[in-house]
Design an enzyme around this catalytic site. Structure first.
Site, PDB file in Angstrom:
ATOM      1  CB  SER A 114      -1.092  -0.038   1.047  1.00 40.28           C
ATOM      2  OG  SER A 114      -2.079  -0.973   1.042  1.00 40.28           O
ATOM      3  CE  LYS A 122      -9.465  -5.580   5.394  1.00 39.05           C
ATOM      4  NZ  LYS A 122      -9.438  -6.212   4.069  1.00 39.05           N
ATOM      5  CG  ASN A 177     -11.095  -0.971   2.876  1.00 38.84           C
ATOM      6  OD1 ASN A 177     -11.970  -0.292   2.572  1.00 38.84           O
ATOM      7  ND2 ASN A 177     -10.118  -1.224   1.656  1.00 38.84           N
ATOM      8  N   GLY A 199     -15.006 -13.200   7.800  1.00 39.41           N
ATOM      9  CA  GLY A 199     -14.644 -12.202   8.262  1.00 39.41           C
ATOM     10  C   GLY A 199     -14.703 -10.680   7.753  1.00 39.41           C
ATOM     11  N   GLY A 200     -14.241  -9.789   7.762  1.00 39.26           N
ATOM     12  CA  GLY A 200     -14.136  -8.220   7.006  1.00 39.26           C
ATOM     13  C   GLY A 200     -14.103  -8.496   5.743  1.00 39.26           C
ATOM     14  CB  VAL A 203      -8.575 -12.405   0.301  1.00 37.70           C
ATOM     15  CG1 VAL A 203      -8.705 -11.032   0.920  1.00 37.70           C
ATOM     16  CG2 VAL A 203     -10.056 -12.462  -0.523  1.00 37.70           C
TER      17      VAL A 203
END
Length: 277
Positions: A16, A70, A91, A132-133, A217
């Site tokens: 990121s 998240k 997110n 989950g998220g 993911v």
């Protein structure tokens, strides 16, 4: 100067910072992306609310949020976008005058990644591993792409039941995975297994029939054991790179108001992965 950051655990390998900072520079924006690694800070995931407040006090424009925060971050915010509220997962947090507002760009990122990199893939029957998220976001995304039957599995059956109810999907026990994959068109993996801090795979290789597509993911690392096994078995695969680039584009747009070049960010994430290899 626009300063943002990422809260999560074991995020030292995150792509990121490079994705955001390069694209912002090309858009003419002075931009800094910081990492708030729970492990490095020796803070529990339950401190996510305090970290959000500290970041706002320090003048950050916003934050990205990843595993395992998240869903934990949701009650710490003053508002949610419609998509984040529907998913119960965030997110992206944007600091506005009225307080921190949560968004979710994971669903749109996965949806576009799937369309671009698994064109023509059948989605009649899809198995989602992980509730989950991230699972909530990709579950919504695959349903929006036309999945007729989505079955959700999680080591915590209650979480699978809750997500299935919210999405209008089905839930099953982990023991049902072999039978479900025998009839499925594709598998989406959205658990932490395969991350650098959680090596291994949640899916035995012998369950991966070549007719399946497999979407991952996890993107730290990009090449997980699941993807390696799937490719060796002849499955079409989607790694986590495109999703991370496209969700990053959505977050960058929320932080700055500028429209990133998504094709350019996809090219950049591929470059980053090639360099790492």
């Amino acid at each position: 100067m626009v300063v943002v950051g990422l809260i999560g655990a074991g995020i030292g390998m995150s792509l990121s910072p490079a994705l955001h900072e390069r694209e912002a520079s090309l858009l003419g924006i002075d931009y800094e992306y910081r990492l708030f690694d729970l492990e490095e800070l020796d803070r529990p995931a339950s401190d996510v609310g305090a970290l959000v407040r500290e970041a706002r006090a320090d003048g950050l424009r916003g934050l990205n949020v990843t595993h395992p925060c998240k869903q934990l971050v949701v009650p710490e915010l003053d508002g949610l976008s419609p998509e984040a509220e529907a998913l119960g997962a965030v997110n992206t947090v944007v600091f506005q005058d009225g307080g921190p507002v949560g968004h979710n760009t994971d669903a749109s990122g996965f949806r576009e990644a799937f369309e671009r990199r698994l064109p023509g893939a059948r989605t009649q029957r899809v198995v989602l591993l992980g509730a989950g998220g991230a699972g909530a976001a990709v579950g919504q995304a695959i349903l929006s792409l036309g999945a007729r039957r989505l079955t959700i599995l999680d080591v915590e059956r209650e979480r699978a039941d809750a997500l299935a109810e919210s999405l209008g999907a089905a839930a099953a026990d982990m023991d049902d995975l072999p039978a479900l994959l025998a009839e499925a068109d594709g598998l989406i993996h959205a658990t932490p297994t395969g991350m650098a801090a959680h090596p291994g795979t949640a899916v035995p290789a012998d369950l991966l029939d070549p007719r399946l597509w497999v979407a991952e993911v996890v993107y730290m690392p990009i090449e997980t054991q699941l993807l390696e096994d799937a490719r060796e078995r002849g499955c079409r695969t989607l790694d986590g790179a495109a999703m991370v680039a496209l969700q990053a584009a959505g977050s960058l747009e929320l932080f700055t108001g500028a429209r990133p070049d998504r094709d350019r960010m996809l090219d950049h994430v591929d470059e980053l992965i090639a360099q790492a290899a």
